[in-house]
Design an enzyme around this catalytic site. Structure first.
Site, PDB file in Angstrom:
ATOM      1  N   SER A   1      45.067  20.210  47.912  1.00  0.00           N
ATOM      2  CA  SER A   1      45.678  21.349  47.239  1.00  0.00           C
ATOM      3  C   SER A   1      44.931  21.585  45.939  1.00  0.00           C
ATOM      4  O   SER A   1      44.248  20.680  45.457  1.00  0.00           O
ATOM      5  CB  SER A   1      47.142  21.013  46.896  1.00  0.00           C
ATOM      6  OG  SER A   1      47.689  22.006  46.029  1.00  0.00           O
TER       7      SER A   1
ATOM      8  N   TYR B   1      53.709  15.347  43.383  1.00  0.00           N
ATOM      9  CA  TYR B   1      52.826  15.985  44.377  1.00  0.00           C
ATOM     10  C   TYR B   1      51.346  15.911  43.969  1.00  0.00           C
ATOM     11  O   TYR B   1      50.493  15.525  44.772  1.00  0.00           O
ATOM     12  CB  TYR B   1      53.299  17.421  44.580  1.00  0.00           C
ATOM     13  CG  TYR B   1      52.573  18.256  45.604  1.00  0.00           C
ATOM     14  CD1 TYR B   1      51.722  19.285  45.188  1.00  0.00           C
ATOM     15  CD2 TYR B   1      52.769  18.098  46.961  1.00  0.00           C
ATOM     16  CE1 TYR B   1      51.082  20.107  46.099  1.00  0.00           C
ATOM     17  CE2 TYR B   1      52.134  18.910  47.887  1.00  0.00           C
ATOM     18  CZ  TYR B   1      51.298  19.923  47.449  1.00  0.00           C
ATOM     19  OH  TYR B   1      50.668  20.744  48.355  1.00  0.00           O
TER      20      TYR B   1
HETATM   21  N1  LIG Z   1      51.267  26.786  51.392  1.00  0.00           N
HETATM   22  C1  LIG Z   1      50.585  26.603  50.293  1.00  0.00           C
HETATM   23  O1  LIG Z   1      50.518  27.482  49.409  1.00  0.00           O
HETATM   24  C2  LIG Z   1      49.834  25.315  50.057  1.00  0.00           C
HETATM   25  C3  LIG Z   1      49.099  25.183  48.887  1.00  0.00           C
HETATM   26  C4  LIG Z   1      48.390  24.015  48.660  1.00  0.00           C
HETATM   27  C5  LIG Z   1      48.435  22.980  49.583  1.00  0.00           C
HETATM   28  N2  LIG Z   1      49.182  23.146  50.708  1.00  0.00           N
HETATM   29  C6  LIG Z   1      49.201  22.019  51.657  1.00  0.00           C
HETATM   30  O2  LIG Z   1      48.921  22.518  52.956  1.00  0.00           O
HETATM   31  C7  LIG Z   1      49.638  21.740  53.929  1.00  0.00           C
HETATM   32  C8  LIG Z   1      50.476  22.661  54.804  1.00  0.00           C
HETATM   33  O3  LIG Z   1      51.334  23.406  53.964  1.00  0.00           O
HETATM   34  P1  LIG Z   1      52.323  24.534  54.567  1.00  0.00           P
HETATM   35  O4  LIG Z   1      52.684  25.420  53.451  1.00  0.00           O
HETATM   36  O5  LIG Z   1      51.751  25.083  55.813  1.00  0.00           O
HETATM   37  O6  LIG Z   1      53.580  23.616  54.911  1.00  0.00           O
HETATM   38  P2  LIG Z   1      54.888  23.924  55.775  1.00  0.00           P
HETATM   39  O7  LIG Z   1      55.025  25.367  56.026  1.00  0.00           O
HETATM   40  O8  LIG Z   1      55.979  23.194  55.067  1.00  0.00           O
HETATM   41  O9  LIG Z   1      54.580  23.179  57.154  1.00  0.00           O
HETATM   42  C9  LIG Z   1      54.527  21.795  57.169  1.00  0.00           C
HETATM   43  C10 LIG Z   1      54.448  21.331  58.611  1.00  0.00           C
HETATM   44  O10 LIG Z   1      54.446  19.912  58.568  1.00  0.00           O
HETATM   45  C11 LIG Z   1      55.465  19.400  59.418  1.00  0.00           C
HETATM   46  N3  LIG Z   1      55.946  18.175  58.782  1.00  0.00           N
HETATM   47  C12 LIG Z   1      56.536  18.052  57.563  1.00  0.00           C
HETATM   48  N4  LIG Z   1      56.790  16.739  57.308  1.00  0.00           N
HETATM   49  C13 LIG Z   1      56.348  16.053  58.393  1.00  0.00           C
HETATM   50  C14 LIG Z   1      56.321  14.664  58.755  1.00  0.00           C
HETATM   51  N5  LIG Z   1      56.847  13.734  57.930  1.00  0.00           N
HETATM   52  N6  LIG Z   1      55.790  14.293  59.926  1.00  0.00           N
HETATM   53  C15 LIG Z   1      55.266  15.231  60.777  1.00  0.00           C
HETATM   54  N7  LIG Z   1      55.254  16.568  60.493  1.00  0.00           N
HETATM   55  C16 LIG Z   1      55.799  16.958  59.325  1.00  0.00           C
HETATM   56  C17 LIG Z   1      56.518  20.518  59.506  1.00  0.00           C
HETATM   57  O11 LIG Z   1      57.190  20.511  60.744  1.00  0.00           O
HETATM   58  P3  LIG Z   1      58.564  19.706  60.957  1.00  0.00           P
HETATM   59  O12 LIG Z   1      59.451  20.083  59.800  1.00  0.00           O
HETATM   60  O13 LIG Z   1      58.999  20.135  62.278  1.00  0.00           O
HETATM   61  O14 LIG Z   1      58.166  18.284  60.957  1.00  0.00           O
HETATM   62  C18 LIG Z   1      55.627  21.771  59.453  1.00  0.00           C
HETATM   63  O15 LIG Z   1      55.135  22.107  60.719  1.00  0.00           O
HETATM   64  C19 LIG Z   1      50.445  20.709  53.134  1.00  0.00           C
HETATM   65  O16 LIG Z   1      49.704  19.526  53.019  1.00  0.00           O
HETATM   66  C20 LIG Z   1      50.560  21.355  51.753  1.00  0.00           C
HETATM   67  O17 LIG Z   1      50.729  20.379  50.755  1.00  0.00           O
HETATM   68  C21 LIG Z   1      49.879  24.269  50.980  1.00  0.00           C
END
Ligand SMILES: NC(=O)c1ccc[n+]([C@@H]2O[C@H](COP(=O)([O-])OP(=O)(O)OC[C@H]3O[C@@H](n4cnc5c(N)ncnc54)[C@H](OP(=O)(O)O)[C@@H]3O)[C@@H](O)[C@H]2O)c1
Length: 256
Positions: free
Chosen positions: A147, A160
């Site tokens: 991130s 985080y």
């Molecule tokens: N979105 C942003 O702006 C952003 C910015 C910087 C970094 N990131 C990083 O990008 C990645 C994805 O972010 P996102 O926004 O797409 O997240 P998200 O929408 O919350 O999706 C997270 C996914 O991970 C799964 N998950 C969560 N905890 C889990 C666990 N313990 N074991 C297995 N699966 C798990 C969830 O499904 P279930 O709930 O079904 O398990 C979901 O499919 C993360 O690492 C986040 O830190 C995102």
């Protein structure tokens, strides 16, 4: 082989953690579009089934594997099952990153350990064990989704950044350790993306002046805009890219 062919993932097997929605799903789709068989992980079977069906509907290959990445036994079983059935694992995308937005002062010890376990330790053990499989084929791609919080920190988000900066360190030590075995290790640092987790913030009009001021692209990232970086790092086109953080943030972290 043309230069473009080097982006093909034909006959590759990939595991994407947290691939049922958000950035993980866009990454899984891109790897499948490029020809890989993609194993999509998450905790919610129904979400995974929907993701797998949407990928198969476009004529690509995918399967679901429901487990909590923080569960070590489930991790080991998942990797053993992938190797037994496919004989290889070429690409691992550590995409799971749970959020717990609170000031450090409000975190008790257990809450700190829980977030670090899911966002850092889980990726560490999964990568170590996946690399052992990749070594057998002298080929591998380890991709960590960190991130911009791997560079900078925000008020009210105490732990985080620790996990994400730790993930960056892990990525680099793996680049050095596994490089001689034909394995590359890199990271993608997303900026602000409008995924389900950020849906409320992305819909908040009051936040848009800050977004326009801080992000040169003047907007939130669309989840599909993360896919190209993952496809590149997962492919032969990135065969000499190792230990790198590819930032995808619309220019947010380079703006004074
Ligand atoms: N979105 C942003 O702006 C952003 C910015 C910087 C970094 N990131 C990083 O990008 C990645 C994805 O972010 P996102 O926004 O797409 O997240 P998200 O929408 O919350 O999706 C997270 C996914 O991970 C799964 N998950 C969560 N905890 C889990 C666990 N313990 N074991 C297995 N699966 C798990 C969830 O499904 P279930 O709930 O079904 O398990 C979901 O499919 C993360 O690492 C986040 O830190 C995102």
């Amino acid at each position: 082989m043309t230069r473009f062919d080097r982006f093909s993932l034909k006959s590759r097997v990939a595991l994407v953690t947290g691939g049922g929605r958000g950035l993980g799903l866009e990454i899984a789709r891109a790897l499948a579009d490029a020809g890989a068989h993609v194993v999509i992980n998450g905790r919610t079977a129904a979400t995974l089934e929907g993701a797998v069906n949407s990928i198969r509907a476009s004529g690509c290959s995918a399967e679901a594997m429901a487990f909590d990445v923080a569960d070590r036994t489930a991790q080991r079983d998942a990797l053993a099952s992938i190797e037994r059935r496919h004989g290889r694992l070429d690409i691992l995308v550590n995409n799971v990153g749970a959020r717990d937005r609170r000031p450090l002062a409000e975190f008790d010890d257990d809450a700190i350990l829980t977030l670090i376990q899911t966002d850092l330790i889980a990726a560490t053990t999964l990568s170590r064990d996946a690399a052992a499989i990749m070594k057998r084929n002298e080929y591998g791609r380890l991709i960590a989704i960190t991130s911009i919080n791997g560079y900078v920190a925000m008020p009210g988000d105490g732990i985080y950044p620790l996990a994400k900066q730790g993930l960056t360190g892990l990525m680099r030590s793996m680049a050095v350790e596994f490089g001689p075995s034909g394995i590359t290790s890199n990271a993608i640092a997303p900026g602000w993306f409008a995924t389900e987790t950020n849906a409320a913030m992305a819909a908040d009009e009051d936040l848009m002046p800050f977004v326009r001021q801080r992000i040169p692209a003047q907007r939130w990232g669309r989840p599909d805009e993360i896919a190209g970086a993952a496809l590149f790092l997962a492919s032969d086109a990135a065969s000499f890219v190792n230990g790198h953080v590819l930032t995808v943030d619309g220019g947010m972290t380079v703006r004074m």
